[in-house]
Design an enzyme around this catalytic site. Sequence first.
Site, PDB file in Angstrom:
ATOM      1  N   ASP A 104      19.778  20.493 -23.739  1.00  0.00           N
ATOM      2  CA  ASP A 104      20.259  19.114 -23.781  1.00  0.00           C
ATOM      3  C   ASP A 104      19.977  18.355 -22.477  1.00  0.00           C
ATOM      4  OD1 ASP A 104      21.813  17.009 -25.093  1.00  0.00           O
ATOM      5  OD2 ASP A 104      23.380  17.411 -23.606  1.00  0.00           O
ATOM      6  N   LYS A 119      29.401  20.078 -18.530  1.00  0.00           N
ATOM      7  CA  LYS A 119      30.424  19.185 -19.066  1.00  0.00           C
ATOM      8  C   LYS A 119      31.778  19.671 -18.575  1.00  0.00           C
ATOM      9  CE  LYS A 119      27.716  17.554 -22.878  1.00  0.00           C
ATOM     10  NZ  LYS A 119      27.354  16.206 -22.453  1.00  0.00           N
ATOM     11  N   LYS A 153      16.782   4.932 -15.430  1.00  0.00           N
ATOM     12  CA  LYS A 153      17.889   4.630 -14.510  1.00  0.00           C
ATOM     13  C   LYS A 153      17.322   4.046 -13.217  1.00  0.00           C
ATOM     14  CE  LYS A 153      21.099   8.102 -16.290  1.00  0.00           C
ATOM     15  NZ  LYS A 153      22.337   7.474 -16.688  1.00  0.00           N
ATOM     16  N   ARG A 159      19.729   4.968 -44.472  1.00  0.00           N
ATOM     17  CA  ARG A 159      19.859   5.279 -45.906  1.00  0.00           C
ATOM     18  C   ARG A 159      20.905   4.409 -46.587  1.00  0.00           C
ATOM     19  NH1 ARG A 159      20.807  11.602 -46.100  1.00  0.00           N
ATOM     20  NH2 ARG A 159      22.483  10.858 -44.803  1.00  0.00           N
ATOM     21  N   GLU A 202      29.258  16.024 -15.543  1.00  0.00           N
ATOM     22  CA  GLU A 202      29.986  15.101 -16.421  1.00  0.00           C
ATOM     23  C   GLU A 202      31.431  15.575 -16.546  1.00  0.00           C
ATOM     24  OE1 GLU A 202      27.538  13.617 -19.935  1.00  0.00           O
ATOM     25  OE2 GLU A 202      26.816  15.653 -19.673  1.00  0.00           O
ATOM     26  N   LYS A 228      15.097  12.210 -27.708  1.00  0.00           N
ATOM     27  CA  LYS A 228      15.301  13.641 -27.611  1.00  0.00           C
ATOM     28  C   LYS A 228      16.441  14.045 -28.546  1.00  0.00           C
ATOM     29  CE  LYS A 228      18.204  15.267 -24.487  1.00  0.00           C
ATOM     30  NZ  LYS A 228      19.619  14.900 -24.578  1.00  0.00           N
ATOM     31  N   ASP A 274      13.141   9.507 -22.335  1.00  0.00           N
ATOM     32  CA  ASP A 274      14.099  10.291 -21.556  1.00  0.00           C
ATOM     33  C   ASP A 274      14.847   9.229 -20.773  1.00  0.00           C
ATOM     34  OD1 ASP A 274      15.410  11.521 -19.422  1.00  0.00           O
ATOM     35  OD2 ASP A 274      14.116  13.270 -19.604  1.00  0.00           O
ATOM     36  N   HIS A 275      16.061   8.923 -21.186  1.00  0.00           N
ATOM     37  CA  HIS A 275      16.690   7.720 -20.625  1.00  0.00           C
ATOM     38  C   HIS A 275      16.947   7.838 -19.127  1.00  0.00           C
ATOM     39  CE1 HIS A 275      20.540   9.833 -21.188  1.00  0.00           C
ATOM     40  NE2 HIS A 275      21.079   8.950 -20.389  1.00  0.00           N
ATOM     41  N   HIS A 323      16.024  15.763 -18.787  1.00  0.00           N
ATOM     42  CA  HIS A 323      16.469  14.950 -17.651  1.00  0.00           C
ATOM     43  C   HIS A 323      16.262  15.653 -16.300  1.00  0.00           C
ATOM     44  CE1 HIS A 323      18.103  12.679 -20.859  1.00  0.00           C
ATOM     45  NE2 HIS A 323      19.273  13.260 -20.941  1.00  0.00           N
TER      46      HIS A 323
HETATM   47  C1  BG6 Z   1      22.181  12.845 -23.063  1.00  0.00           C
HETATM   48  C2  BG6 Z   1      22.812  14.154 -23.454  1.00  0.00           C
HETATM   49  O1  BG6 Z   1      20.789  12.924 -23.141  1.00  0.00           O
HETATM   50  O2  BG6 Z   1      22.581  12.517 -21.744  1.00  0.00           O
HETATM   51  C3  BG6 Z   1      24.311  14.081 -23.342  1.00  0.00           C
HETATM   52  O3  BG6 Z   1      22.443  14.479 -24.790  1.00  0.00           O
HETATM   53  C4  BG6 Z   1      24.714  13.628 -21.969  1.00  0.00           C
HETATM   54  O4  BG6 Z   1      24.916  15.346 -23.626  1.00  0.00           O
HETATM   55  C5  BG6 Z   1      23.970  12.341 -21.585  1.00  0.00           C
HETATM   56  O5  BG6 Z   1      26.119  13.374 -21.975  1.00  0.00           O
HETATM   57  C6  BG6 Z   1      24.228  11.971 -20.139  1.00  0.00           C
HETATM   58  O6  BG6 Z   1      23.673  10.704 -19.905  1.00  0.00           O
HETATM   59  P1  BG6 Z   1      24.267   9.742 -18.796  1.00  0.00           P
HETATM   60  O7  BG6 Z   1      23.344   8.571 -18.787  1.00  0.00           O
HETATM   61  O8  BG6 Z   1      25.678   9.416 -19.210  1.00  0.00           O
HETATM   62  O9  BG6 Z   1      24.238  10.523 -17.517  1.00  0.00           O
END
Ligand code: BG6
Length: 493
Positions: free
Chosen positions: A237, A341, A184, A51, A218, A150, A179-180, A242
């Site tokens: 989340d 976390k 990996k 924007r 984490e 997501k 979904d990253h 994941h």
């Molecule tokens: C994200 C979550 O999809 O993945 C975050 O929204 C999380 O909360 C993150 O911290 C973790 O990703 P990675 O690659 O650091 O393990």
Amino acid sequence: MTPRIIPVELFDIVVFGATGDLSQRKLLPALFHRDLQGQIPPGARIIGSSRRAMTDAEFRAFAKASVEAHVPVTERPDDVMARFLERLSYVAAEASKEDGWKDLEKVLAEGADRIRVHYLAVGPDLFGPICEKLGSHNLVTPLTRVVVEKPLGKSGASARALNASIGKVFAEPQIYRIDHYLGKETVQNLMALRFANALFEPVWNSGHVDHVQITVAETLGVEGRAGYYDTAGALRDMVQNHMLQLLCLVAMEPPTSTAADALRDEKLKVLKALKPVTGDAVNNLSVRGQYRAGAANGGAVKGYLDELGSGTSTTETFVALKAEIANWRWANVPFYLRTGKRLPSRVSEIVVTFKPIPHSVFDGSAGPIAPNRLVIRLQPDEGVKLWLMIKDPGPGGMRLSHVPLDMSFADAFGVRNPDAYERLIMDVVRGSQTLFMRRDEVEAAWDWIDPILESWGASSETPKGYTSGTWGPSAAVALIERDGRTWYEDQDI
Ligand code: BG6
């Protein structure tokens, strides 16, 4: 080992939300890295949009700062930086207004026959409106793909509504749901391990596997994302996407090929076979926690509520679950999942524990015989460990020890591990959907999650507090220990 670069055809990528956090931390640095590796063809364009009013020069300065903040100085030679910045331009456009869309039409018209990627790095409430504008302004060609991030909804119903609004403009083969975790390196190695070795598949079932643990821990708190996180929580989340994706890759049947739908069909079957966790079972099979003040990353840290600035949230920052897959291969094999976390260390791993040997031929002086374990470490120190029993070396009789066959990928291959986004963006350009979620997968995952959320919502209990820097509430330990098992720790006996 030299990295292999797969050439891609000429493309334009439009990043919506170009000035946001994801673009800054992940997308621009990832595109820069691919440019550095020589994978981005001459003439390919990166068009930022949001924007905010901005000139091309201002966007280039923004992108340069993003790359400098996330790519080590040794990996950004001046000539590559100049080439990368040259590709960038900027168009301000607002999803709810007409402003800017004509400008985007004009820019994209120059490359009408190229592959085109619309990357929606924006909140899910904008997915529908942006897709609608893309459709009404004829910005969708047969070679166009859309990427969505997501969270895909907050429940099965909202995910279905989102999928429907994207589906009005894009056909399923054009939609890339990221979904990253699937990008990996070690997650893909799980496929190699299972299906490129004859060793594991015959014992990969309830006859030989005692249980599976999946941990994604984490040390970070919610940082600047409290606004989003408080409406989501760990189950939405991390678990809905994941962790369930990891579970699918561990549990699925061998696909007929690595083609996207072959793989996604198998993952979907696992999601559909997950035993529903409903009603009273939710209390027995799940634990939710919320971090309190404590210590993490070598210093004192605030509790979740203090970070949020509100004394009342019941959002979970930790969740542990016991899941079961009701099919022939996995009947009665628990899958224990935990994520949170502010835990003591950053570690993501999958641990497959095999059954004890049926009979020992050794006498008591040999010591205890621990079960074999296969540990697939996603991060940090990507690698695989296979815990075996061996004889202690030297004289002194038969004494047994549990030791790992240990393969660290960094040591074994000595290459930089590309960020998941690098691979995933280029997969979109190449038109490979293997590492992306299909609509029915996302919806099936929600169908398993929804009753847990509903039961938590209806309960008068709140998440159990845990001190930052610990492994979550003690109930999470009890969840697995009452089955006579323990969470895996690297210094296993
Ligand atoms: C994200 C979550 O999809 O993945 C975050 O929204 C999380 O909360 C993150 O911290 C973790 O990703 P990675 O690659 O650091 O393990």
